[in-house]
Design a protein around this motif. Structure first.
Motif, PDB file in Angstrom:
ATOM      1  N   LEU A 189       0.836  -1.204   0.000  1.00 52.49           N
ATOM      2  CA  LEU A 189       0.000   0.000   0.000  1.00 52.49           C
ATOM      3  C   LEU A 189       0.868   1.250   0.000  1.00 52.49           C
ATOM      4  CD1 LEU A 189      -2.673  -1.073   2.649  1.00 52.49           C
ATOM      5  CD2 LEU A 189      -2.811  -1.256   0.163  1.00 52.49           C
ATOM      6  N   ALA A 190       1.922   1.250   0.836  1.00 53.83           N
ATOM      7  CA  ALA A 190       2.809   2.407   0.908  1.00 53.83           C
ATOM      8  C   ALA A 190       3.536   2.618  -0.419  1.00 53.83           C
ATOM      9  CB  ALA A 190       3.810   2.210   2.044  1.00 53.83           C
ATOM     10  N   LEU A 191       4.002   1.526  -1.023  1.00 53.81           N
ATOM     11  CA  LEU A 191       4.726   1.640  -2.288  1.00 53.81           C
ATOM     12  C   LEU A 191       3.828   2.180  -3.391  1.00 53.81           C
ATOM     13  CD1 LEU A 191       7.449   1.018  -3.682  1.00 53.81           C
ATOM     14  CD2 LEU A 191       6.488  -1.193  -4.338  1.00 53.81           C
ATOM     15  N   GLU A 192       2.578   1.703  -3.436  1.00 53.51           N
ATOM     16  CA  GLU A 192       1.648   2.188  -4.449  1.00 53.51           C
ATOM     17  C   GLU A 192       1.332   3.662  -4.251  1.00 53.51           C
ATOM     18  OE1 GLU A 192      -2.806   1.185  -6.259  1.00 53.51           O
ATOM     19  OE2 GLU A 192      -1.947  -0.055  -4.670  1.00 53.51           O
ATOM     20  N   THR A 193       1.211   4.078  -2.982  1.00 55.19           N
ATOM     21  CA  THR A 193       0.918   5.481  -2.689  1.00 55.19           C
ATOM     22  C   THR A 193       2.063   6.386  -3.109  1.00 55.19           C
ATOM     23  OG1 THR A 193      -0.447   4.828  -0.804  1.00 55.19           O
ATOM     24  CG2 THR A 193       0.329   7.105  -0.857  1.00 55.19           C
ATOM     25  N   ILE A 194       3.298   5.939  -2.870  1.00 51.90           N
ATOM     26  CA  ILE A 194       4.472   6.781  -3.127  1.00 51.90           C
ATOM     27  C   ILE A 194       4.875   6.766  -4.603  1.00 51.90           C
ATOM     28  CG2 ILE A 194       6.926   7.102  -2.594  1.00 51.90           C
ATOM     29  CD1 ILE A 194       6.315   5.936   0.195  1.00 51.90           C
ATOM     30  N   THR A 195       4.916   5.562  -5.201  1.00 48.52           N
ATOM     31  CA  THR A 195       5.450   5.439  -6.558  1.00 48.52           C
ATOM     32  C   THR A 195       4.398   5.087  -7.610  1.00 48.52           C
ATOM     33  OG1 THR A 195       5.941   3.068  -6.334  1.00 48.52           O
ATOM     34  CG2 THR A 195       7.602   4.628  -5.533  1.00 48.52           C
ATOM     35  N   GLY A 196       3.217   4.643  -7.171  1.00 50.09           N
ATOM     36  CA  GLY A 196       2.207   4.198  -8.117  1.00 50.09           C
ATOM     37  C   GLY A 196       2.412   2.772  -8.586  1.00 50.09           C
ATOM     38  N   GLU A 197       3.476   2.133  -8.143  1.00 49.42           N
ATOM     39  CA  GLU A 197       3.768   0.754  -8.545  1.00 49.42           C
ATOM     40  C   GLU A 197       2.972  -0.222  -7.701  1.00 49.42           C
ATOM     41  OE1 GLU A 197       7.592  -2.336  -8.753  1.00 49.42           O
ATOM     42  OE2 GLU A 197       7.862  -0.246  -8.137  1.00 49.42           O
ATOM     43  N   LYS A 198       2.365  -1.198  -8.344  1.00 49.18           N
ATOM     44  CA  LYS A 198       1.573  -2.199  -7.637  1.00 49.18           C
ATOM     45  C   LYS A 198       2.354  -3.503  -7.538  1.00 49.18           C
ATOM     46  CE  LYS A 198      -3.061  -0.488  -8.760  1.00 49.18           C
ATOM     47  NZ  LYS A 198      -4.406  -0.836  -9.266  1.00 49.18           N
ATOM     48  N   ILE A 199       2.521  -3.980  -6.314  1.00 50.35           N
ATOM     49  CA  ILE A 199       3.162  -5.273  -6.087  1.00 50.35           C
ATOM     50  C   ILE A 199       2.283  -6.092  -5.139  1.00 50.35           C
ATOM     51  CG2 ILE A 199       5.470  -4.313  -6.376  1.00 50.35           C
ATOM     52  CD1 ILE A 199       5.809  -4.659  -3.316  1.00 50.35           C
ATOM     53  N   SER A 200       2.546  -7.363  -5.087  1.00 49.07           N
ATOM     54  CA  SER A 200       1.797  -8.251  -4.195  1.00 49.07           C
ATOM     55  C   SER A 200       2.765  -8.970  -3.275  1.00 49.07           C
ATOM     56  CB  SER A 200       1.003  -9.272  -5.022  1.00 49.07           C
ATOM     57  OG  SER A 200       0.359 -10.205  -4.182  1.00 49.07           O
ATOM     58  N   VAL A 201       2.496  -8.897  -1.986  1.00 51.60           N
ATOM     59  CA  VAL A 201       3.278  -9.640  -0.995  1.00 51.60           C
ATOM     60  C   VAL A 201       2.401 -10.792  -0.523  1.00 51.60           C
ATOM     61  CG1 VAL A 201       4.416  -9.575   1.240  1.00 51.60           C
ATOM     62  CG2 VAL A 201       4.590  -7.611  -0.292  1.00 51.60           C
ATOM     63  N   GLY A 202       2.761 -12.003  -0.937  1.00 61.26           N
ATOM     64  CA  GLY A 202       1.905 -13.150  -0.680  1.00 61.26           C
ATOM     65  C   GLY A 202       2.477 -14.140   0.303  1.00 61.26           C
ATOM     66  N   PRO A 203       1.903 -15.343   0.331  1.00 57.35           N
ATOM     67  CA  PRO A 203       2.309 -16.371   1.291  1.00 57.35           C
ATOM     68  C   PRO A 203       3.805 -16.673   1.335  1.00 57.35           C
ATOM     69  CG  PRO A 203       0.268 -17.010   0.214  1.00 57.35           C
ATOM     70  CD  PRO A 203       0.737 -15.770  -0.471  1.00 57.35           C
ATOM     71  N   PRO A 204       4.531 -16.697   0.197  1.00 58.87           N
ATOM     72  CA  PRO A 204       5.961 -17.018   0.295  1.00 58.87           C
ATOM     73  C   PRO A 204       6.727 -16.086   1.236  1.00 58.87           C
ATOM     74  CG  PRO A 204       5.246 -17.174  -1.979  1.00 58.87           C
ATOM     75  CD  PRO A 204       4.100 -16.595  -1.204  1.00 58.87           C
ATOM     76  N   PHE A 205       6.428 -14.775   1.179  1.00 55.08           N
ATOM     77  CA  PHE A 205       7.114 -13.840   2.070  1.00 55.08           C
ATOM     78  C   PHE A 205       6.803 -14.133   3.522  1.00 55.08           C
ATOM     79  CE2 PHE A 205       6.562 -10.038   4.712  1.00 55.08           C
ATOM     80  CZ  PHE A 205       7.860  -9.546   4.728  1.00 55.08           C
ATOM     81  N   PHE A 206       5.524 -14.299   3.840  1.00 54.70           N
ATOM     82  CA  PHE A 206       5.127 -14.519   5.231  1.00 54.70           C
ATOM     83  C   PHE A 206       5.620 -15.871   5.746  1.00 54.70           C
ATOM     84  CE2 PHE A 206       1.966 -11.445   3.675  1.00 54.70           C
ATOM     85  CZ  PHE A 206       2.125 -10.456   4.622  1.00 54.70           C
ATOM     86  N   ASN A 207       5.582 -16.890   4.890  1.00 55.49           N
ATOM     87  CA  ASN A 207       6.057 -18.198   5.324  1.00 55.49           C
ATOM     88  C   ASN A 207       7.552 -18.183   5.621  1.00 55.49           C
ATOM     89  OD1 ASN A 207       3.476 -19.238   5.007  1.00 55.49           O
ATOM     90  ND2 ASN A 207       3.853 -19.994   2.927  1.00 55.49           N
ATOM     91  N   MET A 208       8.306 -17.404   4.838  1.00 50.43           N
ATOM     92  CA  MET A 208       9.757 -17.352   5.023  1.00 50.43           C
ATOM     93  C   MET A 208      10.177 -16.471   6.190  1.00 50.43           C
ATOM     94  SD  MET A 208      11.332 -19.325   2.916  1.00 50.43           S
ATOM     95  CE  MET A 208      12.988 -18.641   2.932  1.00 50.43           C
ATOM     96  N   THR A 209       9.330 -15.534   6.592  1.00 52.16           N
ATOM     97  CA  THR A 209       9.696 -14.619   7.676  1.00 52.16           C
ATOM     98  C   THR A 209       9.000 -14.939   8.987  1.00 52.16           C
ATOM     99  OG1 THR A 209       7.976 -13.077   6.916  1.00 52.16           O
ATOM    100  CG2 THR A 209      10.226 -12.714   6.115  1.00 52.16           C
ATOM    101  N   PHE A 210       7.700 -15.288   8.905  1.00 51.80           N
ATOM    102  CA  PHE A 210       6.938 -15.535  10.124  1.00 51.80           C
ATOM    103  C   PHE A 210       7.282 -16.891  10.734  1.00 51.80           C
ATOM    104  CE2 PHE A 210       3.150 -17.042  12.384  1.00 51.80           C
ATOM    105  CZ  PHE A 210       2.923 -15.977  13.235  1.00 51.80           C
ATOM    106  N   GLY A 211       7.386 -17.915   9.902  1.00 54.88           N
ATOM    107  CA  GLY A 211       7.662 -19.261  10.396  1.00 54.88           C
ATOM    108  C   GLY A 211       8.928 -19.368  11.221  1.00 54.88           C
ATOM    109  N   PRO A 212      10.075 -18.877  10.703  1.00 55.81           N
ATOM    110  CA  PRO A 212      11.318 -18.969  11.481  1.00 55.81           C
ATOM    111  C   PRO A 212      11.271 -18.242  12.820  1.00 55.81           C
ATOM    112  CG  PRO A 212      11.819 -18.542   9.182  1.00 55.81           C
ATOM    113  CD  PRO A 212      10.326 -18.417   9.328  1.00 55.81           C
TER     114      PRO A 212
END
Length: 660
Positions: A373-396
């Protein structure tokens, strides 16, 4: 007339909330007991008025009063009664009224059951709670009024979103709001104590029952929402790291940290500054979740509104309460004492480490949720942060925390012995090792990580039992003595053990379904079969069916295992004419804690049906663990030592006995 009564009661509740928000606070500053006492009848009266308002809206839904715009947009005369009632909060306006009702409900509970609180603290708590109520009631009457009338009432309504016409969604929002909004009391206690400038161990004892109550309901709300998404959306998953899912998970993480931090503060008078900060953060995250769901910044099956004007209104509320509370915290933090000291190897140290991991995990989820949301607001670029990110950071972050759980209960306050704790947990470690070896030998020799997680979940469960056994003196006392001591343990001891064990059970379920799930996607014709895990599916029939407000094609299967029949299973493709919206109704067959899950797709050109099926081992343990955690929390809440004012009553009783 009843609709107008509900609208009038809402306005009257707003007016009385202004009184609740101002008069007790003025009284506490002036030292006037009479003015401070105004908060109690005001809070109870506001509850009665908002209850009338909510009842009026429910009545409009049940009676299919299509002169009310909110009913037109979210109901239908043919809809079953249970969904007419749940449709009341199946939309933005109605859910906000339910939100406010739960807010004032907690305020009234403080007024009714907080008699043993210091008068100044109680007055300030009710005043802060009243301020929150005023803000959200203004929001509702100004931009989200559920009682607006239509100029020309239609004959029929537009029906409720079909995805919300489910018993799970009748239960999920009230449970979730009882958790979300319940943390407002913790926030009010923190702000009230900062206003008064007095925060001590007694404050922690007073705030813990409210925190625990909100935590229990939020646990249930998240679990119910997860199970609803699992069986209703037809996708076969239990958690997708959707931003709105994350919004409910964030206050759960910080609320769990708050529970443990308040325990240290109560027992050792330590972590005062941190505990108050957590109380502010937890409700701030609840408010953030409210903003994300209702602002239109997110597109999700869980979101309610897409009106940016409402989002700006809620954002202003966030700025006022979050900004104001943190400013007050910064002003008072320097005057707060640090409290008792303790060694790193101690129960306090384990709880501090617990808070560190939970807070870091919450920060990780928050960053992953807000960064796009912050990136889209600042740069207009749309990205998606999905399960792979959370699984790799939250799990450990969670796995080391799970290892710590059994050790924390075995360490003494102030100074502990890690080696002695390890010795007491040797049996639990051996059982966990056996679980690991069993998984590798009999399930999958290559699934080392899954086997380790199975062992870890087992370690947490058995470690919880070891804690109770140690408290009862099992192995050190005669069996009769140990049994008597076991029965005499406080409810909070059983509650803590069950809550920790529930966490282990949930880990077993997540590991089982993630590592050992079997999935098949194929097209079947009548009498054709497919193999899913240990089971064989045979397509028997496709039958049309007429529901009360929908039509569907039922796809019926026979289930067998090794040639032996195991019953049937049915999935369906459903269409709701009023909304012209199709849904998929999954078919689920339960075998112990395992499930066979079937989702029928579109028909093929050659007369077949696309079928997607899963065999999900241990999947029910995910939600069974949540239930165990809720039971544990409830047992702890029923412990008299954790109820508000218990120390005062005990002291009064002893004084009376001494006088006699």
């Amino acid at each position: 007339m009843i609709v107008e009564l509900g609208h009038f009661a809402l306005w009257l509740g707003l007016a009385l909330s202004v009184v609740q928000a101002t008069v007790p606070l003025i009284g506490s500053r002036m030292g006037s007991a009479r003015l401070m006492r105004v908060g109690e009848p005001a809070a109870i009266s506001v509850l009665a008025l908002i209850a009338i308002s909510l009842w009026a809206l429910i009545y409009a839904y049940v009676a299919s009063d299509f002169s009310v715009i909110n009913v037109i947009e979210n109901s239908h005369s043919a809809k079953p009664l249970i969904y007419k009632i749940s449709g009341t909060w199946g939309n933005h306006e109605g859910s906000m009224l339910l939100w406010i009702f739960i807010l004032v409900l907690f305020g009234a509970f403080v007024a009714l059951f907080g008699k043993n609180l210091p008068q100044t603290l109680r007055a300030n708590v009710l005043a802060v709670q009243g301020m929150i109520g005023v803000a959200f009631m203004i929001f509702v009457v100004a931009s989200s009024n559920p009682f607006l009338r239509a100029a020309i009432p239609p004959i029929e309504g537009q029906d409720l979103n079909p995805l919300l016409q489910d018993i799970g969604l009748a239960i999920h929002p009230p449970l979730l709001y009882l958790g979300y909004v319940g943390f407002s009391i913790c926030f009010s206690f923190a702000v009230a104590a900062l206003i008064d400038g007095k925060i001590d161990a007694a404050w922690a004892r007073w705030v813990r029952p409210w925190t625990l109550t909100a935590w229990i309901f939020l646990t249930g709300g998240i679990a119910m929402g997860s199970y609803w998404a699992y069986y209703e959306l037809g996708w076969g998953g239990f958690w997708f790291w959707d931003p709105v899912e994350n919004a409910s998970f964030l206050p759960w993480l910080s609320g769990t940290a708050l529970l443990h931090s308040a325990l240290v503060m109560e027992k050792r008078s330590a972590l005062k500054v941190w505990t108050v900060l957590l109380a502010l953060i937890t409700f701030s995250l609840s408010l953030l979740g409210t903003f994300l769901v209702r602002s239109g910044v997110l597109t999700s099956v869980h979101s309610f509104a897409t009106d940016p004007t409402r989002g700006i209104f809620i954002l202003c509320i966030l700025m006022i309460f979050i900004g104001g509370s943190f400013a007050l915290y910064a002003f008072r933090a320097g005057s707060l004492t640090t409290g008792g000291l303790f060694q790193p190897i101690s129960r306090e140290g384990a709880l501090v480490l617990n808070n560190l991991f939970l807070s870091t995990a919450a920060a990780t989820v928050l960053i992953g949720t807000l960064y796009p949301l912050a990136l889209e607001t600042i740069t207009g670029e749309k990205i998606s942060v999905g399960p792979p990110f959370f699984n790799m950071t939250f799990g450990p972050l969670m796995l080391p925390l799970m290892v710590m759980v059994p050790f924390g209960t075995q360490l003494a306050w102030k100074r502990g012995d890690l080696w002695a704790a390890t010795q007491r947990l040797t049996g639990a470690m051996l059982i966990a090792l056996a679980a690991i070896l069993t998984t590798l030998i009999f399930v999958d020799r290559t699934a080392l990580l899954a086997a380790l997680c199975i062992g870890l979940g087992t370690f947490v469960i058995v470690g919880s039992a070891v804690d109770l056994a140690q408290r009862a003196g099992v192995g050190k006392q005669k069996a009769s003595v140990a049994w008597a001591r076991f029965k005499g343990l406080p409810r909070s001891a059983f509650g803590t053990a069950l809550a920790h064990a529930g966490l282990g059970v949930t880990l077993l379920g997540i590991t089982g379904v993630t590592a050992f799930e079997t999935e098949v996607t194929t097209a079947l014709k009548i009498n054709e079969t497919t193999q899913v895990g240990e089971y064989t599916l045979t397509l028997r029939a496709v039958q049309p069916h007429q529901g009360p407000n929908y039509v569907e094609d039922r796809v019926i299967f026979d289930v067998s295992k090794n040639g032996a029949g195991k019953g049937g299973i049915m999935s369906a493709k459903r269409v709701y004419p009023a909304r012209q919206m199709p849904t998929t109704e999954a078919g689920i067959r339960t075998f112990g804690v395992n499930q066979l899950y079937v989702s029928a797709g579109d028909p093929t050109q050659d007369g077949g049906v696309v079928v997607r099926a899963w065999y999900k081992p241990l999947v029910l343990l995910i939600w069974f663990g949540s239930i165990v955690m809720m039971i544990g929390g409830t047992l702890s809440l029923l412990d008299r030592r954790l109820r508000v004012g218990a120390p005062t009553r005990v002291k009064a009783k002893k004084s009376a006995e001494a006088t006699a």
